[in-house]
Scaffold this active site. Structure first.
Site, PDB file in Angstrom:
ATOM      1  N   GLY A 260      -0.068  41.348 108.441  1.00 33.85           N
ATOM      2  CA  GLY A 260       1.028  41.764 108.402  1.00 33.85           C
ATOM      3  C   GLY A 260       1.621  42.562 109.698  1.00 33.85           C
ATOM      4  O   GLY A 260       1.332  42.068 110.504  1.00 33.85           O
ATOM      5  N   ILE A 261       2.547  43.436 109.394  1.00 36.83           N
ATOM      6  CA  ILE A 261       3.253  44.088 110.505  1.00 36.83           C
ATOM      7  C   ILE A 261       2.254  44.744 111.679  1.00 36.83           C
ATOM      8  O   ILE A 261       2.536  44.704 112.764  1.00 36.83           O
ATOM      9  CB  ILE A 261       4.273  45.138 109.980  1.00 36.83           C
ATOM     10  CG1 ILE A 261       5.400  44.237 109.232  1.00 36.83           C
ATOM     11  CG2 ILE A 261       5.032  45.887 111.211  1.00 36.83           C
ATOM     12  CD1 ILE A 261       6.243  45.037 108.581  1.00 36.83           C
TER      13      ILE A 261
ATOM     14  N   ASP B   5     -11.067  54.130 105.426  1.00 40.95           N
ATOM     15  CA  ASP B   5      -9.874  54.323 104.659  1.00 40.95           C
ATOM     16  C   ASP B   5      -9.028  55.552 104.945  1.00 40.95           C
ATOM     17  O   ASP B   5      -9.433  56.618 105.093  1.00 40.95           O
ATOM     18  CB  ASP B   5     -10.712  54.868 103.026  1.00 40.95           C
ATOM     19  CG  ASP B   5      -9.424  54.777 102.011  1.00 40.95           C
ATOM     20  OD1 ASP B   5      -8.429  55.120 102.218  1.00 40.95           O
ATOM     21  OD2 ASP B   5      -9.893  54.673 100.890  1.00 40.95           O
TER      22      ASP B   5
ATOM     23  N   TYR C  43       7.076  54.750  96.469  1.00 37.05           N
ATOM     24  CA  TYR C  43       7.398  54.224  97.985  1.00 37.05           C
ATOM     25  C   TYR C  43       8.602  54.935  98.678  1.00 37.05           C
ATOM     26  O   TYR C  43       8.242  55.434  99.741  1.00 37.05           O
ATOM     27  CB  TYR C  43       7.529  52.773  97.655  1.00 37.05           C
ATOM     28  CG  TYR C  43       7.786  52.114  99.067  1.00 37.05           C
ATOM     29  CD1 TYR C  43       6.631  51.643  99.747  1.00 37.05           C
ATOM     30  CD2 TYR C  43       9.082  51.623  99.686  1.00 37.05           C
ATOM     31  CE1 TYR C  43       6.830  50.827 101.075  1.00 37.05           C
ATOM     32  CE2 TYR C  43       9.244  51.029 100.630  1.00 37.05           C
ATOM     33  CZ  TYR C  43       8.255  50.787 101.424  1.00 37.05           C
ATOM     34  OH  TYR C  43       8.143  49.883 102.752  1.00 37.05           O
TER      35      TYR C  43
ATOM     36  N   LYS D 135       8.169  57.223 101.982  1.00 38.30           N
ATOM     37  CA  LYS D 135       8.666  56.668 103.280  1.00 38.30           C
ATOM     38  C   LYS D 135       9.825  57.665 103.652  1.00 38.30           C
ATOM     39  O   LYS D 135       9.830  57.946 105.053  1.00 38.30           O
ATOM     40  CB  LYS D 135       9.447  55.028 103.052  1.00 38.30           C
ATOM     41  CG  LYS D 135       8.579  54.148 102.960  1.00 38.30           C
ATOM     42  CD  LYS D 135       7.550  54.009 104.240  1.00 38.30           C
ATOM     43  CE  LYS D 135       6.419  53.020 104.118  1.00 38.30           C
ATOM     44  NZ  LYS D 135       5.426  52.848 105.402  1.00 38.30           N
TER      45      LYS D 135
ATOM     46  N   VAL E 208      10.640  42.295 106.749  1.00 39.87           N
ATOM     47  CA  VAL E 208       9.593  41.159 107.362  1.00 39.87           C
ATOM     48  C   VAL E 208       9.172  40.365 106.230  1.00 39.87           C
ATOM     49  O   VAL E 208       8.623  41.129 105.125  1.00 39.87           O
ATOM     50  CB  VAL E 208       8.771  41.851 108.326  1.00 39.87           C
ATOM     51  CG1 VAL E 208       7.933  40.813 108.818  1.00 39.87           C
ATOM     52  CG2 VAL E 208       9.858  42.610 109.097  1.00 39.87           C
TER      53      VAL E 208
ATOM     54  N   THR F  81       5.921  39.425 104.573  1.00 38.10           N
ATOM     55  CA  THR F  81       4.615  39.944 104.558  1.00 38.10           C
ATOM     56  C   THR F  81       4.284  39.659 103.182  1.00 38.10           C
ATOM     57  O   THR F  81       4.992  39.352 102.059  1.00 38.10           O
ATOM     58  CB  THR F  81       4.171  41.132 104.842  1.00 38.10           C
ATOM     59  OG1 THR F  81       5.152  42.095 104.008  1.00 38.10           O
ATOM     60  CG2 THR F  81       5.094  41.389 106.139  1.00 38.10           C
TER      61      THR F  81
END
Length: 272
Positions: free
Chosen positions: A15-16, A61, A155, A159, A188, A190
């Site tokens: 991904g990113i 992790d 989430y 964030k 994006v 992903t």
């Protein structure tokens, strides 16, 4: 760019994170890769090396502070030049449901990865950067952290938390040469965005190169006036931010910072 400093990127197995690592390496910057999936990390590292770049990797992790500290120490030693950039790109999202329908274990796991994971990595890496004279931290944020959203209740605050982490690192480390940025990548394409109901049927995405351009400019010190602030790929670019500075001077302290919106100048919660 002259390879006088290195970069550490989490979530760099795909991904990113992987895209950012490859862009930095293509610019001649040695990269340290950190994620859980060893096979995917090895593949990214091999691709970078095959293109002439320098890459080392370790698995951990990021919610495990002991494992992260050991991995970061090893990567710092393995890099041919001092570490000067950390990109906290690892992240995950929860089900798109209201809080009262959320799964407790998934909710906790999202916060632990997105927020506590960024904490453990920065905590392990920043001392090495400060010892070398300073450095920069990029927190991969999200528009969901800057706005209220009716879904994915883990989430969104996680964030928002990393935006606050960028502000904290700016305030706590500025005098020691530390700069920090919360960079939202836009939407994006992903594995994560493909899994989201919100983006079902979407055909237009933010190019990941927009995020890479911002990170490269941050590495080069071109965006230091924006330290502590929230930037959004696809809307902001090194050129647009430079144009803002040319027209307005350095952005004021409260610009692109999270805050409580006051009702007026006499509101005791007005920006300080």
């Amino acid at each position: 760019m002259t390879a006088t400093h290195a970069a550490l990127i989490t979530g760099s197995s795909r991904g990113i994170g992987a895209a950012v690592a490859k862009a930095l390496a293509a610019a001649g910057i040695p990269v340290a890769l950190l994620a859980r999936d060893e096979a995917k990390l090895a593949a990214v590292a091999e691709e970078i090396r095959a293109a002439g770049g320098v890459a080392e990797y370790r698995t951990a992790d990021i919610t495990d502070a002991v494992a992260v500290a050991a991995a970061v120490d090893e990567l710092v030693v393995a890099m041919p030049v001092p570490l000067a950039l950390v990109v906290n790109a690892a992240g995950r999202i929860d089900r798109e449901v209201p809080l009262w329908e959320a799964d407790v274990d998934q909710w906790r796991a999202v916060v632990e990865t997105n927020l506590i994971g960024s904490f453990t990595v920065s905590r392990a890496a920043i001392p090495a950067m400060l010892a070398a004279g300073g450095g920069r931290v990029v927190e991969l944020a999200s528009g969901a952290g800057a706005n209220d959203w009716a879904k994915a209740s883990a989430y969104t605050p996680s964030k928002a938390g990393v935006i606050r982490l960028a502000g904290h690192l700016h305030e706590a480390g500025f005098e020691q040469g530390l700069r920090a940025f919360a960079v939202a990548p836009g939407v994006v394409k992903t594995d994560m965005t493909d899994s989201m109901d919100l983006h079902k049927g979407r055909t237009e995405y933010t190019p990941v190169s927009d995020t890479c351009d911002l990170v490269l400019a941050i590495f080069a010190g071109e965006l230091d006036a924006w330290s502590g602030k929230y930037l959004r790929a696809g809307q902001d670019s090194p050129a647009s931010l430079a144009a803002y500075e040319a027209a307005n001077g350095a952005p004021e302290h409260w610009v692109r910072r999270l805050g409580v919106e006051p009702w007026g100048a006499d509101d005791p919660s007005a920006r300080r």
